[in-house]
Design a protein around this motif. Sequence first.
Motif, mmCIF file in Angstrom:
data_model
loop_
_atom_site.group_PDB
_atom_site.id
_atom_site.type_symbol
_atom_site.label_atom_id
_atom_site.label_comp_id
_atom_site.label_asym_id
_atom_site.label_seq_id
_atom_site.Cartn_x
_atom_site.Cartn_y
_atom_site.Cartn_z
ATOM 1 N N ILE A 27 0.849 -1.202 0.000
ATOM 2 C CA ILE A 27 0.000 0.000 0.000
ATOM 3 C C ILE A 27 0.882 1.249 0.000
ATOM 4 N N GLU A 28 1.956 1.234 0.809
ATOM 5 C CA GLU A 28 2.844 2.399 0.887
ATOM 6 C C GLU A 28 3.494 2.684 -0.467
ATOM 7 N N ASP A 29 3.956 1.619 -1.135
ATOM 8 C CA ASP A 29 4.569 1.802 -2.468
ATOM 9 C C ASP A 29 3.582 2.470 -3.418
ATOM 10 N N PHE A 30 2.315 2.065 -3.335
ATOM 11 C CA PHE A 30 1.289 2.633 -4.221
ATOM 12 C C PHE A 30 0.979 4.079 -3.843
ATOM 13 N N LEU A 31 0.879 4.351 -2.541
ATOM 14 C CA LEU A 31 0.458 5.683 -2.087
ATOM 15 C C LEU A 31 1.543 6.742 -2.288
ATOM 16 N N ASN A 37 -2.556 15.960 -1.233
ATOM 17 C CA ASN A 37 -3.720 16.809 -0.966
ATOM 18 C C ASN A 37 -5.020 16.072 -1.275
ATOM 19 N N GLU A 38 -4.883 14.894 -1.910
ATOM 20 C CA GLU A 38 -6.072 14.127 -2.292
ATOM 21 C C GLU A 38 -6.749 13.561 -1.030
ATOM 22 N N PRO A 39 -8.093 13.595 -0.949
ATOM 23 C CA PRO A 39 -8.790 13.004 0.200
ATOM 24 C C PRO A 39 -8.684 11.483 0.190
ATOM 25 N N VAL A 40 -8.385 10.891 1.361
ATOM 26 C CA VAL A 40 -8.278 9.439 1.506
ATOM 27 C C VAL A 40 -9.129 8.995 2.700
ATOM 28 N N ALA A 41 -9.579 7.722 2.667
ATOM 29 C CA ALA A 41 -10.483 7.235 3.700
ATOM 30 C C ALA A 41 -10.055 5.880 4.237
ATOM 31 N N VAL A 42 -10.423 5.612 5.497
ATOM 32 C CA VAL A 42 -10.219 4.305 6.125
ATOM 33 C C VAL A 42 -11.570 3.800 6.618
ATOM 34 N N PHE A 103 -15.587 11.194 -4.270
ATOM 35 C CA PHE A 103 -14.792 12.121 -3.442
ATOM 36 C C PHE A 103 -13.380 11.614 -3.152
ATOM 37 N N PHE A 104 -13.207 10.318 -2.895
ATOM 38 C CA PHE A 104 -11.921 9.808 -2.394
ATOM 39 C C PHE A 104 -11.016 9.271 -3.500
ATOM 40 N N ARG A 105 -9.753 9.592 -3.401
ATOM 41 C CA ARG A 105 -8.734 9.052 -4.326
ATOM 42 C C ARG A 105 -8.383 7.624 -3.929
ATOM 43 N N VAL A 106 -8.418 7.373 -2.559
ATOM 44 C CA VAL A 106 -8.081 6.046 -2.036
ATOM 45 C C VAL A 106 -8.985 5.736 -0.848
ATOM 46 N N VAL A 107 -9.553 4.506 -0.820
ATOM 47 C CA VAL A 107 -10.276 4.011 0.347
ATOM 48 C C VAL A 107 -9.569 2.743 0.813
ATOM 49 N N LEU A 108 -9.190 2.700 2.110
ATOM 50 C CA LEU A 108 -8.468 1.551 2.659
ATOM 51 C C LEU A 108 -9.391 0.744 3.572
ATOM 52 N N GLY A 135 -10.583 7.081 -11.484
ATOM 53 C CA GLY A 135 -9.118 6.958 -11.399
ATOM 54 C C GLY A 135 -8.664 6.619 -9.987
ATOM 55 N N GLY A 136 -9.646 6.488 -9.057
ATOM 56 C CA GLY A 136 -9.317 6.178 -7.663
ATOM 57 C C GLY A 136 -9.224 4.683 -7.434
ATOM 58 N N VAL A 137 -8.912 4.292 -6.173
ATOM 59 C CA VAL A 137 -8.730 2.867 -5.876
ATOM 60 C C VAL A 137 -9.294 2.504 -4.499
ATOM 61 N N PHE A 138 -9.904 1.313 -4.433
ATOM 62 C CA PHE A 138 -10.395 0.747 -3.168
ATOM 63 C C PHE A 138 -9.460 -0.411 -2.838
ATOM 64 N N ILE A 139 -8.674 -0.276 -1.760
ATOM 65 C CA ILE A 139 -7.698 -1.300 -1.374
ATOM 66 C C ILE A 139 -8.276 -2.054 -0.176
ATOM 67 N N ASP A 140 -8.432 -3.365 -0.328
ATOM 68 C CA ASP A 140 -9.199 -4.144 0.641
ATOM 69 C C ASP A 140 -8.543 -5.500 0.879
ATOM 70 N N LYS A 141 -8.604 -6.025 2.097
ATOM 71 C CA LYS A 141 -8.188 -7.405 2.358
ATOM 72 C C LYS A 141 -9.425 -8.223 2.710
#
Length: 267
Positions: A27-31, A37-42, A103-108, A135-141
């Motif tokens: 995830i860190e490599d991707f982020l 400044n992009e909004p991100v969510a958990v 709204f979110f560029r990334v959701v974790l 163009g955003g991404v949802f990263i999920d386990k």
Amino acid sequence: MSNWENMDQWYAVLPPSRPTSKELSRIEDFLRNIDKNEPVAVLGSTPEFRELLFRLGFKQRFIFDKSPDFYKRMGQLIPHSVQSDEQFIKGDWSSILKDYPHFFRVVLSDLTMGNIPYEDRDDLYYTISNAVKKGGVFIDKVLAFDFRVPTLDELFDKYERLPINLRTINDFSSEVLFCSELVKKKNIIDSTEFYKCIREGNYSEKIKFFADAAHMITPEGFVWSYGIEWSELEDDYKKYYVTQKIFVEDDANSPYYLRTKQFFNFK
Ligand SMILES: C[S@@+](CC[C@H](N)C(=O)[O-])C[C@H]1O[C@@H](n2cnc3c(N)ncnc32)[C@H](O)[C@@H]1O
């Protein structure tokens, strides 16, 4: 309904019930290449994600959790400065995320799926995908049932010969409560029912000791929806995304070896 306020010893919970170092480094490599400044969510109060987003310098960090108490408790597992400028949003994911279209560029998310009853999943996954901008991404386990579930006899034979320590108690909880034949009975994990079954079963004192000790990792009173074959769920899970990168747990020593998948779902 699980009451996460009762999950009061999260500090004793070890990966892979929490994000593993390997999952976090992916995830860190991707982020690293994402505008900070992009909004991100958990989804949930995952301390590892909150610390990572803060450390990488994301300015707009949204934490969505229905339990303010669990959010605060997870805050005690990370440096205070991490949560100083987070935006905590209280509520159920399926409703509150509707307020953030595109709204979110990334959701974790880490192991959130089981918290959602099967019949409510499609609405949640639509809502999550709709909160992710183009163009955003949802990263999920995800704990995905496309493996042969072990029998209790197989597992208890293994744990009978293992030392009792925090690692093996965590693994006992993961394998017996989340991956064994018990789950396939109703495709539901009911921690109270599973512990009762072991307590009253014709099992060794050592196995009953493991089950008692596992209460600090997975308390009674929790219910998760797991067990239905992944082949029956994956189409609905991935239909809102154009591409996916999937990483199957490949650590042979992990209790979730070949049992969990980390998804990078691209919008
Ligand atoms: C994310 S899940 C599973 C734990 C996960 N592995 C983590 O590291 O947090 C647990 C968290 O999600 C929250 N939660 C569970 N179901 C939820 C829902 N439907 N809406 C909002 N929060 C929820 C719980 O309060 C808890 O903080």
